[in-house]
Write a protein that holds these residues in place. Structure first.
Motif, PDB file in Angstrom:
ATOM      1  N   PRO A 221       0.818  -1.141   0.084  1.00 47.61           N
ATOM      2  CA  PRO A 221      -0.092   0.145   0.007  1.00 47.61           C
ATOM      3  C   PRO A 221       0.688   1.244  -0.196  1.00 47.61           C
ATOM      4  N   SER A 222       0.180   2.500  -0.385  1.00 51.27           N
ATOM      5  CA  SER A 222       0.740   3.719  -0.296  1.00 51.27           C
ATOM      6  C   SER A 222       1.443   4.203   0.835  1.00 51.27           C
ATOM      7  N   ILE A 223       2.331   5.222   0.937  1.00 54.62           N
ATOM      8  CA  ILE A 223       2.908   5.685   2.055  1.00 54.62           C
ATOM      9  C   ILE A 223       1.613   6.050   2.959  1.00 54.62           C
ATOM     10  N   GLY A 224       1.862   5.909   4.201  1.00 51.45           N
ATOM     11  CA  GLY A 224       1.077   6.383   5.253  1.00 51.45           C
ATOM     12  C   GLY A 224       0.947   5.413   6.311  1.00 51.45           C
ATOM     13  N   VAL A 225       0.049   5.780   7.289  1.00 56.70           N
ATOM     14  CA  VAL A 225      -0.035   4.864   8.489  1.00 56.70           C
ATOM     15  C   VAL A 225      -1.562   4.209   8.376  1.00 56.70           C
ATOM     16  N   TYR A 226      -1.818   2.754   8.803  1.00 57.37           N
ATOM     17  CA  TYR A 226      -2.959   1.911   8.332  1.00 57.37           C
ATOM     18  C   TYR A 226      -3.174   1.305   9.761  1.00 57.37           C
ATOM     19  N   VAL A 227      -4.854   1.115   9.923  1.00 58.89           N
ATOM     20  CA  VAL A 227      -5.071  -0.113  10.850  1.00 58.89           C
ATOM     21  C   VAL A 227      -4.781  -1.394  10.270  1.00 58.89           C
ATOM     22  N   VAL A 294       5.929  10.666  18.974  1.00 62.02           N
ATOM     23  CA  VAL A 294       5.462  10.094  20.076  1.00 62.02           C
ATOM     24  C   VAL A 294       3.988  10.211  20.254  1.00 62.02           C
ATOM     25  N   ASP A 295       3.819  11.637  20.444  1.00 60.87           N
ATOM     26  CA  ASP A 295       2.307  12.246  20.531  1.00 60.87           C
ATOM     27  C   ASP A 295       1.190  11.732  19.446  1.00 60.87           C
ATOM     28  N   GLN A 296       1.912  11.766  18.219  1.00 67.71           N
ATOM     29  CA  GLN A 296       1.089  11.477  16.849  1.00 67.71           C
ATOM     30  C   GLN A 296       0.910   9.800  17.021  1.00 67.71           C
ATOM     31  N   LEU A 297       1.786   9.154  17.360  1.00 69.73           N
ATOM     32  CA  LEU A 297       1.649   7.556  17.652  1.00 69.73           C
ATOM     33  C   LEU A 297       0.585   7.384  18.591  1.00 69.73           C
ATOM     34  N   LYS A 298       0.766   7.825  19.808  1.00 68.75           N
ATOM     35  CA  LYS A 298      -0.204   7.365  20.677  1.00 68.75           C
ATOM     36  C   LYS A 298      -1.880   8.013  19.907  1.00 68.75           C
ATOM     37  N   LEU A 299      -1.853   8.821  19.391  1.00 70.99           N
ATOM     38  CA  LEU A 299      -3.002   9.440  18.797  1.00 70.99           C
ATOM     39  C   LEU A 299      -3.487   8.330  17.645  1.00 70.99           C
ATOM     40  N   ASP A 300      -2.374   7.994  16.767  1.00 69.53           N
ATOM     41  CA  ASP A 300      -2.624   6.989  15.767  1.00 69.53           C
ATOM     42  C   ASP A 300      -3.206   5.419  16.408  1.00 69.53           C
ATOM     43  N   ARG A 301      -2.631   5.183  17.686  1.00 66.44           N
ATOM     44  CA  ARG A 301      -3.119   3.960  18.331  1.00 66.44           C
ATOM     45  C   ARG A 301      -4.375   4.198  18.886  1.00 66.44           C
ATOM     46  N   GLU A 302      -4.836   5.246  19.318  1.00 64.30           N
ATOM     47  CA  GLU A 302      -6.153   5.529  19.745  1.00 64.30           C
ATOM     48  C   GLU A 302      -7.071   5.359  18.683  1.00 64.30           C
ATOM     49  N   ASN A 303      -6.771   6.078  17.562  1.00 66.83           N
ATOM     50  CA  ASN A 303      -7.696   6.067  16.375  1.00 66.83           C
ATOM     51  C   ASN A 303      -7.643   4.619  15.866  1.00 66.83           C
ATOM     52  N   SER A 304      -6.885   3.536  15.918  1.00 68.41           N
ATOM     53  CA  SER A 304      -6.847   2.492  15.380  1.00 68.41           C
ATOM     54  C   SER A 304      -7.509   1.616  16.309  1.00 68.41           C
TER      55      SER A 304
END
Length: 311
Positions: A221-227, A294-304
């Motif tokens: 998949p394309s560049i980015g962060v995924y669930v 780190v702050d963004q990764l915490k938000l990513d985890r919450e959103n996931s």
């Protein structure tokens, strides 16, 4: 389902002894359009007490005809085999698509691989070809069949009035639209690979990752962060995965696939894993420093977790 890997010409012992319904196509991704073709053939075989035989290639014809380098597939051979088996096919043939095989005339192909496989019905999609498109298509097939089999042409399958096709699904996967691609596939897109050693920076940030070397030829998949979900051993784990360049730390790593597995603490270096891409979260962002990441990764985890658990 019995799977055979064959080369041209077929040996006598590789040819079915019973009459068949022959299902023809390359079926990269085995998407909803492909599934319609395959199910049509399988149902026909059941109706007439025949064996269903799916005949496909070990590589894309474009690799041979167009000499296309670094061709990317929606499904590895193993994944294609798994998806086809779920649809109830009796026999799956992978023929090696060589230069010699590619030079068969339409009549030779029909004689050897339709009539020769004892087909009483040949089922394929409306755009199936077995040579040059203008002379070897589903409309011209009666010219070569010698009335040995009946021809079943499955019409174009659409979603929102657009044709469901491997090319369009690839474009969605490469353009941040994995959710839409999954709809057209009829299942969650998947990659396979091996867990390799990375820079281990995620561990120092409190987000340890499994770095994945994706199987050769598989489309990422394309560049980015995924669930995502990741299969380790025989268990699926919830996770989030980054496809990116490590831009915050300017590390010349090329594109990496890094999976942070939730509630997991095992050493899995060298293990074969599978990863399912459920949902696109965001693009890659360059932060001023580690804390911003780190702050963004915490938000990513919450959103996931919200995506996974709040449905």
């Amino acid at each position: 389902m019995k799977t055979l890997h064959v080369t041209h010409p077929l040996k006598d012992y590789e040819i079915p002894t019973e009459n068949t319904v022959l299902i023809m196509g390359f079926f990269d991704g085995v998407h909803l359009g492909h599934q319609k073709v395959i199910k049509t053939g399988v149902d026909l075989a059941h109706e007439h007490n025949l064996k269903s035989v799916l005949f496909t290639f070990d590589r894309s014809p474009r690799v041979v005809y167009q000499k296309e380098q670094n061709f990317k597939y929606l499904s590895s051979e193993a994944r294609k085999q798994e998806l086809i088996a779920q649809l109830g096919v009796d026999y799956l043939y992978f023929i090696e698509f060589t230069e010699e095989f590619s030079k068969l005339s339409p009549q030779e192909f029909v004689d050897d691989y339709m009539i020769g496989l004892h087909a009483k019905y040949v089922v394929a999609g409306f755009d199936y070809t077995y040579g040059k498109r203008d002379i070897a298509n589903m409309e011209t097939l009666p010219n070569y069949s010698h009335d040995e089999f009946k021809i079943i042409t499955v019409p174009k399958q659409t979603f929102d009035q657009e044709k469901i096709g491997s090319t369009s699904i690839k474009e969605l996967i490469e353009n941040n639209q994995i959710d839409e691609a999954n709809e057209l596939l009829g299942y969650t897109y998947q990659n396979s690979g091996i867990v390799i050693h990375g820079l281990q920076r995620g561990r120092t940030l409190g987000f340890p990752t499994a770095n994945l070397a994706v199987g050769k030829g598989e489309l990422i998949p394309s560049i980015g962060v995924y669930v995502t979900k990741i299969l380790v051993g025989d268990k699926w784990y919830d996770s989030m995965t980054s496809v990116g360049y490590n831009v915050t730390f300017s590390e010349n790593t090329g594109v990496t696939v890094e999976c942070n597995i939730f509630d997991f603490d095992q050493d899995i270096y060298g293990q074969d894993v599978k990863i399912e891409w459920l949902h696109y979260l965001r693009g890659e962002v360059k932060f001023d420093g580690a804390q911003g990441l780190v702050d963004q990764l915490k938000l990513d985890r919450e959103n996931s977790k919200s995506f996974l658990y709040d449905k």
